[in-house]
Design a protein around this motif. Structure first.
Motif, PDB file in Angstrom:
ATOM      1  N   UNK A  13       0.850  -1.195   0.000  1.00 15.03           N
ATOM      2  CA  UNK A  13       0.000   0.000   0.000  1.00 15.03           C
ATOM      3  C   UNK A  13       0.883   1.242   0.000  1.00 15.03           C
ATOM      4  N   UNK A  14       0.582   2.192  -0.892  1.00 16.68           N
ATOM      5  CA  UNK A  14       1.372   3.422  -1.004  1.00 16.68           C
ATOM      6  C   UNK A  14       0.432   4.620  -1.123  1.00 16.68           C
ATOM      7  N   UNK A  15       0.652   5.646  -0.275  1.00 15.27           N
ATOM      8  CA  UNK A  15      -0.209   6.835  -0.249  1.00 15.27           C
ATOM      9  C   UNK A  15       0.670   8.078  -0.346  1.00 15.27           C
ATOM     10  N   UNK A  16       0.347   8.947  -1.305  1.00 12.10           N
ATOM     11  CA  UNK A  16       1.134  10.165  -1.551  1.00 12.10           C
ATOM     12  C   UNK A  16       0.211  11.384  -1.515  1.00 12.10           C
ATOM     13  N   UNK A  17       0.658  12.436  -0.807  1.00 13.14           N
ATOM     14  CA  UNK A  17      -0.107  13.686  -0.708  1.00 13.14           C
ATOM     15  C   UNK A  17       0.828  14.856  -0.971  1.00 13.14           C
ATOM     16  N   UNK A  18       0.466  15.711  -1.932  1.00 14.11           N
ATOM     17  CA  UNK A  18       1.300  16.851  -2.329  1.00 14.11           C
ATOM     18  C   UNK A  18       0.473  18.125  -2.287  1.00 14.11           C
ATOM     19  N   UNK A  19       1.034  19.182  -1.671  1.00 19.44           N
ATOM     20  CA  UNK A  19       0.380  20.492  -1.595  1.00 19.44           C
ATOM     21  C   UNK A  19       1.367  21.531  -2.118  1.00 19.44           C
ATOM     22  N   UNK A  20       1.025  22.183  -3.226  1.00 21.57           N
ATOM     23  CA  UNK A  20       1.909  23.138  -3.897  1.00 21.57           C
ATOM     24  C   UNK A  20       1.224  24.495  -3.996  1.00 21.57           C
ATOM     25  N   UNK A  21       1.948  25.576  -3.611  1.00 20.49           N
ATOM     26  CA  UNK A  21       1.438  26.931  -3.715  1.00 20.49           C
ATOM     27  C   UNK A  21       2.549  27.841  -4.251  1.00 20.49           C
ATOM     28  N   UNK A  22       2.168  28.803  -5.115  1.00 22.56           N
ATOM     29  CA  UNK A  22       3.108  29.772  -5.680  1.00 22.56           C
ATOM     30  C   UNK A  22       2.573  31.177  -5.402  1.00 22.56           C
ATOM     31  N   UNK A  23       3.405  32.008  -4.752  1.00 22.76           N
ATOM     32  CA  UNK A  23       3.047  33.392  -4.442  1.00 22.76           C
ATOM     33  C   UNK A  23       4.038  34.321  -5.141  1.00 22.76           C
ATOM     34  N   UNK A  24       3.579  35.543  -5.457  1.00 26.78           N
ATOM     35  CA  UNK A  24       4.448  36.503  -6.145  1.00 26.78           C
ATOM     36  C   UNK A  24       4.147  37.897  -5.621  1.00 26.78           C
ATOM     37  N   UNK A  25       5.189  38.748  -5.609  1.00 24.64           N
ATOM     38  CA  UNK A  25       5.059  40.123  -5.112  1.00 24.64           C
ATOM     39  C   UNK A  25       5.912  41.043  -5.987  1.00 24.64           C
ATOM     40  N   UNK A  26       5.277  41.938  -6.779  1.00 23.69           N
ATOM     41  CA  UNK A  26       6.047  42.913  -7.562  1.00 23.69           C
ATOM     42  C   UNK A  26       6.176  44.233  -6.799  1.00 23.69           C
ATOM     43  N   UNK A  27       7.289  44.912  -6.996  1.00 28.40           N
ATOM     44  CA  UNK A  27       7.548  46.195  -6.347  1.00 28.40           C
ATOM     45  C   UNK A  27       8.129  47.161  -7.366  1.00 28.40           C
ATOM     46  N   UNK A  28       7.480  48.329  -7.529  1.00 27.31           N
ATOM     47  CA  UNK A  28       7.954  49.340  -8.480  1.00 27.31           C
ATOM     48  C   UNK A  28       9.142  50.090  -7.869  1.00 27.31           C
ATOM     49  N   UNK A  29      10.215  50.212  -8.652  1.00 24.42           N
ATOM     50  CA  UNK A  29      11.405  50.954  -8.241  1.00 24.42           C
ATOM     51  C   UNK A  29      11.555  52.115  -9.215  1.00 24.42           C
ATOM     52  N   UNK A  30      11.198  53.312  -8.747  1.00 19.97           N
ATOM     53  CA  UNK A  30      11.139  54.454  -9.648  1.00 19.97           C
ATOM     54  C   UNK A  30      12.413  55.273  -9.728  1.00 19.97           C
ATOM     55  N   UNK A  31      13.183  55.355  -8.635  1.00 18.37           N
ATOM     56  CA  UNK A  31      14.367  56.204  -8.640  1.00 18.37           C
ATOM     57  C   UNK A  31      15.461  55.549  -7.806  1.00 18.37           C
ATOM     58  N   UNK A  32      16.566  56.288  -7.647  1.00 23.74           N
ATOM     59  CA  UNK A  32      17.721  55.731  -6.936  1.00 23.74           C
ATOM     60  C   UNK A  32      17.408  55.493  -5.465  1.00 23.74           C
ATOM     61  N   UNK A  33      16.614  56.366  -4.855  1.00 24.56           N
ATOM     62  CA  UNK A  33      16.283  56.195  -3.439  1.00 24.56           C
ATOM     63  C   UNK A  33      15.487  54.906  -3.217  1.00 24.56           C
ATOM     64  N   UNK A  34      14.532  54.618  -4.092  1.00 23.13           N
ATOM     65  CA  UNK A  34      13.761  53.392  -3.953  1.00 23.13           C
ATOM     66  C   UNK A  34      14.622  52.166  -4.258  1.00 23.13           C
ATOM     67  N   UNK A  35      15.573  52.306  -5.182  1.00 20.31           N
ATOM     68  CA  UNK A  35      16.483  51.186  -5.460  1.00 20.31           C
ATOM     69  C   UNK A  35      17.323  50.860  -4.230  1.00 20.31           C
ATOM     70  N   UNK A  36      17.798  51.891  -3.538  1.00 21.56           N
ATOM     71  CA  UNK A  36      18.558  51.647  -2.304  1.00 21.56           C
ATOM     72  C   UNK A  36      17.675  51.032  -1.226  1.00 21.56           C
ATOM     73  N   UNK A  37      16.402  51.432  -1.197  1.00 20.13           N
ATOM     74  CA  UNK A  37      15.496  50.922  -0.171  1.00 20.13           C
ATOM     75  C   UNK A  37      15.222  49.431  -0.328  1.00 20.13           C
ATOM     76  N   UNK A  38      15.234  48.916  -1.565  1.00 16.41           N
ATOM     77  CA  UNK A  38      15.004  47.479  -1.764  1.00 16.41           C
ATOM     78  C   UNK A  38      16.309  46.686  -1.761  1.00 16.41           C
ATOM     79  N   UNK A  39      17.435  47.345  -2.012  1.00 16.89           N
ATOM     80  CA  UNK A  39      18.723  46.648  -2.020  1.00 16.89           C
ATOM     81  C   UNK A  39      19.248  46.437  -0.607  1.00 16.89           C
ATOM     82  N   UNK A  40      19.102  47.431   0.255  1.00 16.50           N
ATOM     83  CA  UNK A  40      19.635  47.346   1.607  1.00 16.50           C
ATOM     84  C   UNK A  40      19.151  46.145   2.398  1.00 16.50           C
ATOM     85  N   UNK A  41      17.837  45.883   2.488  1.00 15.13           N
ATOM     86  CA  UNK A  41      17.375  44.707   3.254  1.00 15.13           C
ATOM     87  C   UNK A  41      17.905  43.387   2.703  1.00 15.13           C
TER      88      UNK A  41
END
Length: 681
Positions: free
Chosen positions: A612-640
C-alpha cells in the motif's frame, strides 16, 4: 438775545466745576491747562451725555474758541481733544461712552465720530490687482501706532483698523496703486522650441544682472505646447525687452542649419529611431524596430531553440508626396540621434524625443514556491518454497511476489548451487551474486527460516514487513529586477543530459547516440508592465523541476519532476498574490497472491503479498512585484537584501561577518548598502 458765557480758566489750573450759567445751549470754550477728567465732566453736563472715564485717563488740556459752540460742536471738540491726547471714546451701550487710552483700540468696537474722522474705525478693503500680503507690507508704515492692518490671502483683501481720516487716506492711496498696468504678449515661434526658449528666459530673469522687477517675479512665462507659443505677462518695461530677445533667438535658430544632434539621456537610440522615422514617413533602416507589445519569449528548453526571433516592426507611413519630411539616423558610437530636417520638423521631433527620453521605472519581482509532500507505504509479503529430495515424489513448490523482498527463489537457487556445483562454476557464481543483491534490496522487518521434513523434502520461508513515512518541504524564492516592459529570466539549476536518439548501425559497426541538455531547477521568466493606475501587469512563467531518478533498474532514462505555471495577472504595487496551487492525493494498493489459496481467511495471508502506497502533495506559488522608480527606492530594496545575506553569513560563522563588506569595498570600490525606509511617493 442769549448772553454768551465766557469760561475762563486761569493759568493756575482751576479745578472748580463750571458755574450753572455755563450750561447754556451755546458756549465759548477758553481753557488753559485744565485737568482732562474735569474737562470731560463739564462737557458731559454741557452735552447731556454720559462718559465712563478709564482710571488710566490722566493729563492736562488747553482749548480755546472765539465763537459760541453748540452741543454737537462741543462733542466734536471733545473727540478731537481726546484724540490729541491719545484717548478714544468707545460706545458702552445705553447711550454711554467709555473713554480710555487708544492702545488696543483696534480690538475694541468702533469708536465715536468715525464718520467725521475723529473716531476709530475698521474697514475691509478688497484688492483687484495687488497681492494682499505685499500690499499689507507696503501700507503698514502708513497705519498709526494704535492701528492694525491684516491681509486675507484667500479673498485677496485687507482688514485695516485706524482713525477714519487715516482710513480715507489709505483708501485713496490704494485706488492709485491697485491698478493693472501689466501687458500680455503671445509669441508663436517658427524655428525654436517654446519650452527651450522659456527655460532660457527663466534663467535670464534669475541672473544677478537681470532687471529688478523681473527678478521679483513681475514677469510670468507660460508655454503653450500645442501651438509652440510663449505667453509673457508683466510690466510693459520688463516684457518688451524679452520680446526682442525671443524674436532674435527664433531668427537665429532659423538660420542655424538643418542638421541637429540629440544626445539621449535614458532612451535607447536604436529603438527610438524607427518611431521617429515613422512620424516623418522615412522608410525604416534600422534592423531593430520598436516593439509595439511587450515581448513574451518562451524559455522552454528543446522548443524553438534555433527558431528566428519574432520582433514586431513598426509600420512605415509616407507623406502625401511620397518624400520624407526628414532624414533620421542613429550614431552607433554614442546613444545619439542625428536629424536632418527643416526647423519646424526638428522642433516637432525634439519635443517627441523629450517626452520619450525619460527614466524608465523598474520592477522587482519576488516569488515564493512552497511544496509540502507526504508519502506513506506499507508492505507485507510471505514467500515459501518446498522441494522433494532423495527421489521423493514431492514436487517443487514455491511462491514469489514482485512486491516482496528478498527474492526467495534467488536464495534457494544459491543454496542449491552451493551444495551441488563446484566452486569454479560460473553458474554458481551468478546465483550467489543474485542472492546477495536480493538480500541487500530488502528493507523493514525480515523473518526467514529453512529446514528438512524427514528424509523426503526441504522447505524455506521468508516473511517481509515494511512501513515507511517520507515528508518533504520544497521552498524556493527566486527574484529578479527588470525594466518596465522588458523581459527577464532567472535560472538556478543544472543542465541534465536527455537522450533524443540512438542508432546501433548494421552489426553494431557505427553506434551513436544524440543527447540534448535540459535545464532542471528553479526558473522564473517575467515581463512587467506598469499601468497608469499604479497596478502592474505581469506576463510570467514559473517552473520548478528536479530529477526523480531512472525509469527502472533496467532502463536508465531519467524521470523529471516538473511544476510549471504560465499566466498573466494584475497586481498592485507591493502586494502579494497567489498565482496558483495544487492539492494532489494518490493512494495505490498492490496485491499479489496465489489463486484460491490467497483468498482463504486467515491462512490466505501466507499465500499473498500486499503493498500500500499513499502520496499527498500540496503546492502553492506566491508573487510580489515592487515598483522601483528612482535611486532612493532602489537603495530601499537593495539594503534589506544585503543585510539578509550578511546576517546569514554571520549566523553560519561569526568570524566571517566582515568578509562581505570587505569584498564590496575592495572589489566594487563602494560602501555597502544599508537598510533605509522606502521613500513616500
Amino acid at each position: 438775545m442769549r448772553r454768551l458765557l465766557a469760561l475762563t480758566l486761569l493759568a493756575s489750573a482751576m479745578t472748580a466745576p463750571l458755574p450753572p450759567q455755563a450750561l447754556a445751549q451755546e458756549q465759548v470754550l477758553n481753557l488753559q491747562d485744565a485737568d482732562i477728567r474735569v474737562f470731560i465732566q463739564d462737557l458731559a453736563r454741557a452735552t447731556g451725555r454720559t462718559f465712563i472715564i478709564d482710571p488710566r485717563v490722566q493729563g492736562k488740556v488747553s482749548v480755546a474758541s472765539q465763537e459760541p459752540l453748540s452741543k454737537a460742536e462741543l462733542f466734536d471738540v471733545l473727540l478731537s481733544t481726546l484724540r490729541a491726547n491719545g484717548l478714544v471714546a468707545i460706545p458702552a451701550g445705553a447711550g454711554a461712552y467709555r473713554i480710555a487710552p487708544e492702545d488696543g483700540a483696534a480690538t475694541q468696537p468702533a469708536s465715536l465720530g468715525a464718520s467725521a474722522g475723529y473716531g476709530f474705525a475698521t474697514q475691509v478693503l478688497r484688492l483687484r490687482n495687488l497681492d494682499a500680503a505685499s500690499a499689507a507690507e507696503t501700507l503698514k508704515p502708513l497705519v498709526g501706532r494704535q492701528g492694525a492692518i491684516q491681509p486675507i490671502p484667500r479673498g485677496n483683501m485687507l482688514v485695516v483698523a485706524d482713525y477714519a481720516d487715516n482710513l480715507r487716506r489709505i483708501r485713496g492711496l490704494l485706488a492709485q496703486i491697485d491698478q493693472d498696468r501689466g501687458i500680455t504678449e503671445t509669441v508663436t515661434l517658427r524655428s525654436s522650441s517654446a519650452r527651450e526658449i522659456a527655460g532660457v528666459l527663466n534663467d535670464l530673469l534669475k541672473a544677478p544682472g537681470a532687471e529688478a522687477g523681473a527678478r521679483n517675479g513681475v514677469v510670468s512665462i507660460v508655454v503653450v505646447e500645442s501651438s509652440n507659443s510663449i505667453i509673457l505677462r508683466g510690466e510693459a518695461e520688463a516684457v518688451r525687452p524679452l520680446l526682442a530677445i525671443v524674436a532674435d533667438l527664433d531668427r537665429r535658430a532659423e538660420t542655424a542649419g538643418d542638421v541637429r544632434v540629440v544626445q539621449l539621456q535614458h532612451a535607447n537610440a536604436e529603438q527610438l529611431v524607427p518611431v521617429l522615422q515613422q512620424l516623418v514617413g522615412q522608410p525604416a533602416t534600422s534592423t531593430t524596430a520598436a516593439a509595439t507589445t511587450p515581448a513574451r519569449t518562451s524559455m522552454r528548453q528543446g522548443q524553438a531553440a534555433n527558431a528566428p526571433a519574432e520582433t514586431p516592426v513598426a509600420a512605415v507611413a509616407s507623406t502625401g508626396t511620397g518624400q520624407p519630411r526628414a532624414n533620421i539616423a542613429r550614431y552607433p558610437g554614442a546613444n545619439a540621434i542625428v536629424i536632418a530636417a527643416d526647423p519646424e520638423t526638428q522642433r516637432m521631433l525634439a519635443e517627441v524625443i523629450r517626452q520619450l527620453d525619460v527614466r524608465r521605472r523598474q520592477v522587482l519581482v519576488e516569488a515564493v514556491v512552497v511544496e509540502v509532500s507526504d508519502e506513506a507505504a506499507k508492505r507485507l509479503g510471505v514467500q515459501f518454497a518446498l522441494a522433494g529430495i532423495n527421489g521423493s515424489a514431492i514436487p517443487f513448490t514455491a511462491t514469489n511476489y514482485s512486491n516482496s523482498a528478498p527474492n526467495l527463489l534467488a536464495i534457494t537457487g544459491a543454496v542449491a548451487a552451493e551444495k551441488n556445483l563446484p566452486d569454479d562454476d560460473s553458474v554458481k557464481q551468478a546465483l550467489r551474486e543474485a542472492a546477495v543483491q536480493s538480500l541487500l534490496g530488502a528493507n523493514g522487518a525480515l523473518l526467514g527460516g529453512a529446514g528438512q521434513i524427514g528424509d523426503d523434502a526441504l522447505f524455506g520461508v521468508v516473511i517481509n514487513a515494511v512501513k515507511s513515512d517520507t515528508a518533504s518541504n520544497l521552498l524556493s524564492t527566486p527574484s529578479v529586477m527588470t525594466l518596465d516592459n522588458q523581459p527577464a529570466t532567472i535560472l538556478v539549476g543544472q543542465e541534465v543530459p536527455i537522450t533524443t536518439g540512438e542508432s546501433l548501425g548494421a552489426n553494431n559497426e557505427n553506434p551513436f547516440r544524440t543527447i540534448a541538455r535540459q535545464n532542471v531547477g528553479v526558473q522564473l521568466e517575467v515581463t512587467p508592465q506598469i499601468n497608469a493606475g499604479g497596478t502592474i501587469t505581469l506576463f510570467l512563467r514559473q517552473e520548478v523541476s528536479s530529477v526523480a531518478g531512472p525509469v527502472s533498474a533496467n532502463f536508465t532514462e531519467l524521470v523529471l519532476n516538473k511544476r510549471e505555471i504560465e499566466t498573466t495577472v494584475n497586481v498592485d504595487d507591493g502586494e502579494i498574490i497567489v498565482l496558483g496551487g495544487l492539492l494532489d492525493q494518490n493512494e495505490r494498493v498492490s496485491v499479489e497472491k496465489t489463486p484460491v489459496l490467497g483468498d482463504i481467511p486467515g491462512v490466505g495471508a501466507l499465500f499473498r503479498g500486499t503493498n500500500k502506497q499513499k502520496t499527498k502533495t500540496n503546492l502553492m506559488v506566491f508573487i510580489r512585484p515592487k515598483i522601483v522608480g528612482d535611486a532612493a527606492q532602489a537603495r530601499a530594496v537593495t539594503g534589506p537584501k544585503y543585510d539578509y545575506i550578511r546576517g546569514q553569513q554571520a549566523a553560519g560563522d561569526p568570524a566571517r561577518q566582515g568578509e562581505l563588506e570587505a569584498l564590496v569595498r575592495e572589489y566594487l570600490r563602494a560602501e555597502p548598502p544599508t537598510s533605509q525606509p522606502a521613500p513616500v511617493r
